[in-house]
Design a protein around this motif. Structure first.
Motif, PDB file in Angstrom:
ATOM      1  N   ARG A   1      -5.775  25.624   9.212  1.00 15.86           N
ATOM      2  CA  ARG A   1      -6.060  25.632  10.480  1.00 15.86           C
ATOM      3  C   ARG A   1      -5.005  24.732  11.162  1.00 15.86           C
ATOM      4  O   ARG A   1      -4.801  25.165  12.384  1.00 15.86           O
TER       5      ARG A   1
ATOM      6  N   ARG B   1      -2.014  26.945  11.490  1.00 10.58           N
ATOM      7  CA  ARG B   1      -2.183  27.921  12.516  1.00 10.58           C
ATOM      8  C   ARG B   1      -2.011  27.387  14.007  1.00 10.58           C
ATOM      9  O   ARG B   1      -1.452  28.105  14.653  1.00 10.58           O
TER      10      ARG B   1
ATOM     11  N   ARG C   1      -8.715  24.993   3.912  1.00  7.84           N
ATOM     12  CA  ARG C   1      -8.961  25.802   4.812  1.00  7.84           C
ATOM     13  C   ARG C   1      -8.529  24.893   6.025  1.00  7.84           C
ATOM     14  O   ARG C   1      -8.359  25.297   7.110  1.00  7.84           O
TER      15      ARG C   1
END
Length: 293
Positions: A94, A97, A90
């Motif tokens: 992040r 992104r 995760r």
């Protein structure tokens, strides 16, 4: 697989060793207090790549939020080292992104470029891994050459998290050295690098804390700068003490910081190591003597 709550409703899988696990060199190294000095060295080194540091300057208020940036970097390293595999993935997603949305302008050519280009991601990665390895070994953390190579190879995993092809990332100290030799012509200490240098020597703080900054922080910043490779000192234009003096200071600092009880150091939020020990058991406690096991 059982889960435990770790605060704010978060849940972690009991027994999940994460991406590296307690038997990795990374697990033992990243619990060392000299990682903070190594992190500052990495910032000095990263700032010498004009496009990389321009990306930071254009996309964040470095002077106003430099402490926040340092905390976020430390949290990413802590999560990817000691968190569950899911938490690490995760964190990587992040970062990828965010980088996909960012761009900057080349200070020399005016060209607009994306921050998620492989050459920039690789520079940031290599500057960090080289700094962590260099500072910890030089300050007395016990690693054989083979274990140091293993550490570099392990971090092809973290390179994948930020969007790099692991096969294109250095897998040994020799690979790292070849990489830096090849990238050196691109490095320069421009206005952005000097702004980072100025901040690291004189970070903004409350007036009452200025004496502490002068006594404590500047010593740490000077030590991190001194641990840079000679070509970095040449680019910044500021001399460093003789190598044997730097090594002696690094060892003295490492000895002092390692005398602070680990349980006390690990109480600082977000307590990645304590959470990992709660998830995996007390035998997961990181320690230098476990590297060779």
């Amino acid at each position: 697989m059982e889960t435990i709550r770790t605060g704010a409703g978060a849940r972690e899988s009991v027994g999940d060793p994460g991406l590296f696990g307690p038997r990795s060199v990374t697990w033992q190294m990243h619990g060392d207090p000299m990682m903070w000095v190594a992190g500052i060295r990495a910032l000095y080194l990263q700032a010498l790549h004009p496009r990389a540091v321009r990306g930071v300057m254009e996309n964040s208020d470095f002077r106003r939020d430099a402490w926040g940036r340092l905390r976020r970097t430390a949290n990413f390293v802590g999560t990817t080292t000691y968190g569950t595999a899911e938490a690490a993935e995760r964190a990587g997603a992040r970062v990828r992104r965010i980088h996909r949305m960012l761009s900057a302008t080349d200070p020399e050519t005016g060209e607009r470029y994306r921050l998620d280009t492989p050459d920039l991601l690789l520079w940031v990665h290599c500057a960090e891994i080289d700094s962590y390895l260099h500072v910890l070994r030089r300050s007395g953390f016990p690693l054989t050459d083979a274990q140091a190579d293993r550490y570099v190879a392990e971090h092809r995993v973290s390179a994948r998290l930020v969007g790099l092809d692991p096969d294109a990332v250095p897998a040994s100290r020799a690979d790292l050295a070849d990489y830096f030799e090849g990238v050196r012509p691109e490095l320069a200490a421009g206005a952005d690098a000097r702004a980072v240098d100025d901040f690291l020597l004189r970070p903004p703080t409350h007036p009452l804390l200025v004496p502490a900054r002068e006594v404590l922080w500047r010593r740490v910043a000077h030590l991190a700068y001194a641990a840079l490779p000679p070509y970095a000192h040449e680019l910044y234009g500021r001399a460093a003490p003789a190598p044997h003096v730097v090594t002696r200071r690094l060892r003295a600092t490492g000895t002092l910081l390692r005398r602070v009880p680990a349980r006390l150091r690990w109480q600082l939020p977000p307590k990645h190591i304590l959470r990992a020990m709660a998830r995996l058991g007390p035998e997961a406690r990181p320690a230098p003597y476990k590297v060779g096991r």
